[in-house]
Design an enzyme around this catalytic site. Structure first.
Site, PDB file in Angstrom:
ATOM      1  N   ASP A  14       0.865  -1.197   0.000  1.00  0.00           N
ATOM      2  CA  ASP A  14       0.000   0.000   0.000  1.00  0.00           C
ATOM      3  C   ASP A  14       0.898   1.243   0.000  1.00  0.00           C
ATOM      4  O   ASP A  14       2.114   1.142   0.225  1.00  0.00           O
ATOM      5  CB  ASP A  14      -0.920   0.009   1.235  1.00  0.00           C
TER       6      ASP A  14
ATOM      7  N   TYR B 210      -1.453   8.184  -3.083  1.00  0.00           N
ATOM      8  CA  TYR B 210      -1.807   7.819  -4.463  1.00  0.00           C
ATOM      9  C   TYR B 210      -3.107   8.498  -4.904  1.00  0.00           C
ATOM     10  O   TYR B 210      -3.312   8.753  -6.082  1.00  0.00           O
ATOM     11  CB  TYR B 210      -2.059   6.315  -4.549  1.00  0.00           C
ATOM     12  N   GLY B 211      -4.010   8.710  -3.941  1.00  0.00           N
ATOM     13  CA  GLY B 211      -5.394   9.044  -4.265  1.00  0.00           C
ATOM     14  C   GLY B 211      -5.628  10.347  -4.992  1.00  0.00           C
ATOM     15  O   GLY B 211      -6.700  10.570  -5.546  1.00  0.00           O
TER      16      GLY B 211
ATOM     17  N   CYS C 169      -4.644  -1.808  -1.753  1.00  0.00           N
ATOM     18  CA  CYS C 169      -4.906  -0.397  -2.026  1.00  0.00           C
ATOM     19  C   CYS C 169      -5.897  -0.322  -3.175  1.00  0.00           C
ATOM     20  O   CYS C 169      -5.600  -0.784  -4.282  1.00  0.00           O
ATOM     21  CB  CYS C 169      -3.588   0.282  -2.406  1.00  0.00           C
ATOM     22  N   ASN C 170      -7.077   0.228  -2.901  1.00  0.00           N
ATOM     23  CA  ASN C 170      -8.107   0.322  -3.945  1.00  0.00           C
ATOM     24  C   ASN C 170      -7.651   1.199  -5.104  1.00  0.00           C
ATOM     25  O   ASN C 170      -7.887   0.896  -6.274  1.00  0.00           O
ATOM     26  CB  ASN C 170      -9.388   0.930  -3.360  1.00  0.00           C
ATOM     27  N   THR C 171      -6.977   2.317  -4.765  1.00  0.00           N
ATOM     28  CA  THR C 171      -6.560   3.269  -5.799  1.00  0.00           C
ATOM     29  C   THR C 171      -5.586   2.596  -6.770  1.00  0.00           C
ATOM     30  O   THR C 171      -5.724   2.713  -7.996  1.00  0.00           O
ATOM     31  CB  THR C 171      -5.882   4.494  -5.134  1.00  0.00           C
TER      32      THR C 171
ATOM     33  N   CYS D 234     -11.461   2.483   0.553  1.00  0.00           N
ATOM     34  CA  CYS D 234     -10.034   2.774   0.664  1.00  0.00           C
ATOM     35  C   CYS D 234      -9.564   2.025   1.904  1.00  0.00           C
ATOM     36  O   CYS D 234     -10.236   2.079   2.943  1.00  0.00           O
ATOM     37  CB  CYS D 234      -9.825   4.277   0.825  1.00  0.00           C
ATOM     38  N   THR D 235      -8.447   1.333   1.796  1.00  0.00           N
ATOM     39  CA  THR D 235      -8.021   0.483   2.919  1.00  0.00           C
ATOM     40  C   THR D 235      -7.628   1.294   4.157  1.00  0.00           C
ATOM     41  O   THR D 235      -7.527   0.735   5.246  1.00  0.00           O
ATOM     42  CB  THR D 235      -6.850  -0.428   2.501  1.00  0.00           C
ATOM     43  N   HIS D 236      -7.418   2.592   3.991  1.00  0.00           N
ATOM     44  CA  HIS D 236      -7.126   3.429   5.160  1.00  0.00           C
ATOM     45  C   HIS D 236      -8.360   3.637   6.051  1.00  0.00           C
ATOM     46  O   HIS D 236      -8.220   3.978   7.223  1.00  0.00           O
ATOM     47  CB  HIS D 236      -6.640   4.820   4.724  1.00  0.00           C
TER      48      HIS D 236
HETATM   49  N1  DGL Z   1      -5.032   2.996   0.834  1.00  0.00           N
HETATM   50  C1  DGL Z   1      -5.248   3.501  -0.473  1.00  0.00           C
HETATM   51  C2  DGL Z   1      -6.549   2.964  -1.067  1.00  0.00           C
HETATM   52  O1  DGL Z   1      -7.062   1.930  -0.639  1.00  0.00           O
HETATM   53  C3  DGL Z   1      -5.196   4.992  -0.732  1.00  0.00           C
HETATM   54  C4  DGL Z   1      -4.252   5.870  -0.002  1.00  0.00           C
HETATM   55  C5  DGL Z   1      -3.630   6.991  -0.829  1.00  0.00           C
HETATM   56  O2  DGL Z   1      -4.315   7.924  -1.247  1.00  0.00           O
HETATM   57  O3  DGL Z   1      -2.430   6.861  -1.043  1.00  0.00           O
HETATM   58  O4  DGL Z   1      -7.081   3.539  -1.987  1.00  0.00           O
END
Ligand code: DGL
Length: 290
Positions: free
Chosen positions: A37, A69-70, A101-103, A215-217
């Site tokens: 991630d 990443y988002g 990480c979904n993104t 989002c995994t966060h």
């Molecule tokens: N944890 C990431 C997700 O699941 C996103 C975090 C980021 O923006 O870097 O999308």
């Protein structure tokens, strides 16, 4: 969006403590499961994985050099993640790579990367599951801007809207709040609550029975989110399902080392102390020797 193109040509490095390469024979021979991630979000997946595979060696890769990443272009994130996966596979023989990480997962799916080149598992917002579970069909999808603006999600939402009220809410701020909280601070959710008020009337907000954690966060923030969506009964977190898929397909491959290790590696040495708490609280060391 910040395309971050300038560093694309750089081959990613992995910092293990002070080491820049995976020079531990034990690490290389252990066929770890890589959980990947941009930050601490993948810990929500790693925790589930550990429950199902308590003897697995887990190498958690944090792309902190490129965090977040988002708010970046999907094509740039896809290219970056492909480089990281290439480099990881050159240096190690992972038994599986979990893109937690979904993104990143959506960027890879949309940008036509060969998903079968690596033994990869991806996480994407579980919209279909939410549609099935929700009773009143009033659903909120929380995810990063890159995820919400992706073709993949736009198409899914358009389809879902035939059966439900679904409110997609793009938020990068929630990712930052999650990182801050796991670093041990107590951040304010006032700005996030304001953002929700821009998207939903009070009546709409209090009609929501299902929230998709896209989002995994975000599962790290569930107690704070419950205060904002007090009527929500279903909190859809894809971590458990993803971990089950990984567990059923990798059981035989991972070499067992007694006791198993849980190590974190970073793509930048910058400000590593802020991660110490989050990873040690979850049983991860940041060097193979500790
Ligand atoms: N944890 C990431 C997700 O699941 C996103 C975090 C980021 O923006 O870097 O999308």
């Amino acid at each position: 969006m910040d395309a971050h193109i300038s560093t694309l040509a750089t081959i990613p490095k992995f910092w293990l403590g002070d080491e820049t390469v995976f020079d531990s024979a034990q690490l290389i021979n252990s066929r770890p499961i890589v959980v990947f991630d941009s930050g601490v979000g993948g810990l929500t997946v790693a925790r589930q994985l550990e429950k199902l595979l308590p003897n697995a060696n887990i190498l958690y890769v944090v792309d902190n050099d490129w965090f977040p990443y988002g708010n970046k272009l999907g094509s740039a994130v896809a290219q970056r993640v492909e480089q990281l996966l290439d480099e990881l596979c050159t240096q190690l023989r992972p038994s599986a790579i979990v893109v937690a990480c979904n993104t990143a997962s959506i960027a890879i799916i949309e940008n036509g990367l060969d998903q079968f080149r690596y033994n990869c598992f991806f996480v994407t917002p579980p919209i279909d599951e939410a549609l099935e579970i929700s009773e009143n069909k009033n659903i909120v999808l929380l995810a990063t801007p890159s995820t919400i603006e992706s073709r993949h999600i736009i198409q899914k939402i358009t389809k879902a809207k035939m059966h439900a009220k679904i409110w997609p809410i793009a938020t990068q701020a929630l990712v930052t709040l999650s990182e801050t909280k796991l670093a041990g601070e107590n951040p304010s959710f006032a700005n996030f609550a304001e953002l929700i008020d821009h998207h939903l009337t009070k009546e709409q907000r209090l009609s929501v029975d299902t929230v998709i954690l896209g989002c995994t966060h975000f599962p790290h923030l569930i107690d704070d989110l419950r205060k904002i969506f007090p009527t929500a009964e279903n909190w859809i977190d894809p971590a458990n399902k993803l971990a089950s898929q990984v567990a059923s397909l990798t059981k035989k491959k991972a070499a067992s080392i007694n006791p198993p290790f849980k190590i974190t590696t970073f793509t930048s040495k910058h400000e590593l102390t802020k991660y110490q708490k989050a990873f040690s609280n979850n049983g991860f060391s940041i060097s193979p020797n500790h």
